[in-house]
Design a protein around this motif. Structure first.
Motif, PDB file in Angstrom:
ATOM      1  N   MET A   1       0.766  -1.309   0.034  1.00  0.00           N
ATOM      2  CA  MET A   1      -0.016  -0.075   0.033  1.00  0.00           C
ATOM      3  C   MET A   1       0.973   1.324  -0.057  1.00  0.00           C
ATOM      4  N   ILE A   2       0.789   2.140  -0.767  1.00  0.00           N
ATOM      5  CA  ILE A   2       1.466   3.165  -1.095  1.00  0.00           C
ATOM      6  C   ILE A   2       0.337   4.520  -0.839  1.00  0.00           C
ATOM      7  N   THR A   3       0.574   5.258   0.353  1.00  0.00           N
ATOM      8  CA  THR A   3      -0.242   6.413   0.972  1.00  0.00           C
ATOM      9  C   THR A   3       0.163   7.610   0.636  1.00  0.00           C
ATOM     10  N   HIS A   4       1.426   7.919   0.314  1.00  0.00           N
ATOM     11  CA  HIS A   4       2.143   9.195   0.084  1.00  0.00           C
ATOM     12  C   HIS A   4       2.418   9.546  -1.453  1.00  0.00           C
ATOM     13  N   SER A   5       2.392  10.692  -1.660  1.00  0.00           N
ATOM     14  CA  SER A   5       2.579  11.159  -2.909  1.00  0.00           C
ATOM     15  C   SER A   5       4.030  10.936  -3.157  1.00  0.00           C
ATOM     16  N   PRO A   6       4.350  10.690  -4.633  1.00  0.00           N
ATOM     17  CA  PRO A   6       5.644  10.471  -5.021  1.00  0.00           C
ATOM     18  C   PRO A   6       6.576  11.456  -4.735  1.00  0.00           C
ATOM     19  N   PHE A   7       6.218  12.586  -4.375  1.00  0.00           N
ATOM     20  CA  PHE A   7       6.945  13.763  -4.076  1.00  0.00           C
ATOM     21  C   PHE A   7       7.338  13.965  -2.692  1.00  0.00           C
ATOM     22  N   GLN A   8       6.721  13.169  -1.789  1.00  0.00           N
ATOM     23  CA  GLN A   8       6.829  13.181  -0.398  1.00  0.00           C
ATOM     24  C   GLN A   8       7.435  11.726   0.079  1.00  0.00           C
ATOM     25  N   CYS A   9       7.938  10.886  -0.683  1.00  0.00           N
ATOM     26  CA  CYS A   9       8.478   9.875  -0.290  1.00  0.00           C
ATOM     27  C   CYS A   9       9.670   9.237  -1.170  1.00  0.00           C
ATOM     28  N   ASP A  10      10.319   8.186  -0.763  1.00  0.00           N
ATOM     29  CA  ASP A  10      11.480   7.686  -1.562  1.00  0.00           C
ATOM     30  C   ASP A  10      10.968   6.678  -2.511  1.00  0.00           C
ATOM     31  N   PHE A  11      10.524   7.104  -3.740  1.00  0.00           N
ATOM     32  CA  PHE A  11       9.812   6.339  -4.678  1.00  0.00           C
ATOM     33  C   PHE A  11      10.688   5.043  -5.231  1.00  0.00           C
ATOM     34  N   ARG A  12      12.222   5.710  -5.471  1.00  0.00           N
ATOM     35  CA  ARG A  12      13.109   4.723  -5.850  1.00  0.00           C
ATOM     36  C   ARG A  12      13.142   3.569  -4.883  1.00  0.00           C
ATOM     37  N   ALA A  13      13.346   3.911  -3.620  1.00  0.00           N
ATOM     38  CA  ALA A  13      13.296   2.785  -2.495  1.00  0.00           C
ATOM     39  C   ALA A  13      12.017   1.747  -2.610  1.00  0.00           C
ATOM     40  N   ILE A  14      10.801   2.406  -2.636  1.00  0.00           N
ATOM     41  CA  ILE A  14       9.594   1.682  -3.047  1.00  0.00           C
ATOM     42  C   ILE A  14       9.855   0.785  -4.122  1.00  0.00           C
ATOM     43  N   LEU A  15      10.272   1.179  -5.250  1.00  0.00           N
ATOM     44  CA  LEU A  15      10.283   0.506  -6.328  1.00  0.00           C
ATOM     45  C   LEU A  15      11.282  -0.872  -6.071  1.00  0.00           C
ATOM     46  N   ARG A  16      12.438  -0.489  -5.478  1.00  0.00           N
ATOM     47  CA  ARG A  16      13.417  -1.616  -5.353  1.00  0.00           C
ATOM     48  C   ARG A  16      12.662  -2.818  -4.365  1.00  0.00           C
ATOM     49  N   LEU A  17      11.879  -2.413  -3.579  1.00  0.00           N
ATOM     50  CA  LEU A  17      11.280  -3.420  -2.560  1.00  0.00           C
ATOM     51  C   LEU A  17       9.874  -4.143  -3.100  1.00  0.00           C
ATOM     52  N   ILE A  18       9.386  -3.768  -4.399  1.00  0.00           N
ATOM     53  CA  ILE A  18       8.261  -4.424  -5.041  1.00  0.00           C
ATOM     54  C   ILE A  18       9.024  -5.461  -5.881  1.00  0.00           C
ATOM     55  N   SER A  19       8.036  -6.556  -5.787  1.00  0.00           N
ATOM     56  CA  SER A  19       8.613  -7.923  -6.461  1.00  0.00           C
ATOM     57  C   SER A  19       7.500  -7.995  -7.644  1.00  0.00           C
ATOM     58  N   PRO A  20       7.894  -8.586  -8.835  1.00  0.00           N
ATOM     59  CA  PRO A  20       6.951  -8.825  -9.660  1.00  0.00           C
ATOM     60  C   PRO A  20       5.751  -9.446  -9.774  1.00  0.00           C
ATOM     61  N   GLY A  21       5.558 -10.201  -8.559  1.00  0.00           N
ATOM     62  CA  GLY A  21       4.304 -10.711  -8.206  1.00  0.00           C
ATOM     63  C   GLY A  21       3.474  -9.973  -7.576  1.00  0.00           C
ATOM     64  N   ASP A  22       3.942  -8.951  -6.965  1.00  0.00           N
ATOM     65  CA  ASP A  22       3.300  -8.072  -5.686  1.00  0.00           C
ATOM     66  C   ASP A  22       2.183  -7.307  -6.406  1.00  0.00           C
ATOM     67  N   ASP A  23       0.801  -7.281  -5.567  1.00  0.00           N
ATOM     68  CA  ASP A  23      -0.146  -6.478  -5.951  1.00  0.00           C
ATOM     69  C   ASP A  23       0.127  -4.938  -5.199  1.00  0.00           C
ATOM     70  N   VAL A  24      -0.053  -3.829  -5.894  1.00  0.00           N
ATOM     71  CA  VAL A  24       0.195  -2.577  -5.121  1.00  0.00           C
ATOM     72  C   VAL A  24      -1.132  -1.875  -5.140  1.00  0.00           C
ATOM     73  N   LEU A  25      -1.354  -1.273  -4.137  1.00  0.00           N
ATOM     74  CA  LEU A  25      -2.500  -0.592  -3.944  1.00  0.00           C
ATOM     75  C   LEU A  25      -2.133   1.046  -3.673  1.00  0.00           C
ATOM     76  N   LEU A  26      -2.661   1.884  -4.390  1.00  0.00           N
ATOM     77  CA  LEU A  26      -2.513   3.210  -4.086  1.00  0.00           C
ATOM     78  C   LEU A  26      -3.665   3.878  -3.572  1.00  0.00           C
ATOM     79  N   LEU A  27      -3.558   4.315  -2.276  1.00  0.00           N
ATOM     80  CA  LEU A  27      -4.470   5.088  -1.714  1.00  0.00           C
ATOM     81  C   LEU A  27      -4.017   6.469  -0.988  1.00  0.00           C
ATOM     82  N   GLY A  28      -5.033   7.116  -0.443  1.00  0.00           N
ATOM     83  CA  GLY A  28      -4.658   8.613  -0.001  1.00  0.00           C
ATOM     84  C   GLY A  28      -3.889   9.488  -0.995  1.00  0.00           C
ATOM     85  N   ASP A  29      -2.854  10.080  -0.779  1.00  0.00           N
ATOM     86  CA  ASP A  29      -1.951  10.849  -1.538  1.00  0.00           C
ATOM     87  C   ASP A  29      -1.103  10.110  -2.802  1.00  0.00           C
ATOM     88  N   GLY A  30      -1.261   8.911  -2.397  1.00  0.00           N
ATOM     89  CA  GLY A  30      -0.478   7.758  -3.415  1.00  0.00           C
ATOM     90  C   GLY A  30      -1.231   7.660  -4.584  1.00  0.00           C
TER      91      GLY A  30
END
Length: 92
Positions: A1-30
């Motif tokens: 779950m990503i709840t923060h704007s890409p301008f208020q979080c370490d987007f590159r770090a998030i990308l490194r932690l996501i695996s190809p089989g993961d489901d990603v949910l964007l909510l809030g400012d995400g």
């Protein structure tokens, strides 16, 4: 779950932690990450197969018409089903 704007979080770090089989949910400012013409959505799609976006948060921010058709817009009920389906979750 990503709840923060890409301008208020370490987007590159998030990308490194996501695996190809993961489901990603964007909510809030995400939900900003789901904008079709944005720079973050293509990178997000390259990291995972499924990107879900909570509809009420899109409506609240006036972004519903700008979301990529590659993303799946979901309701609260579908959000609950995702959390049941995925008992292990990470929130950013």
């Amino acid at each position: 779950m990503i709840t923060h704007s890409p301008f208020q979080c370490d987007f590159r770090a998030i990308l490194r932690l996501i695996s190809p089989g993961d489901d990603v949910l964007l909510l809030g400012d995400g939900v900003i990450m789901g904008i079709e013409s944005g720079i973050t959505f293509p990178a997000l799609c390259n990291s995972t197969q499924h990107v879900y976006i909570l509809k009420v948060d899109l409506i609240a921010r006036g972004l519903l018409i700008y979301i990529s058709p590659q993303a799946t817009v979901i309701t609260y009920n579908e959000f609950i089903n995702l959390t049941i389906e995925h008992p292990q979750q990470i929130s950013w």
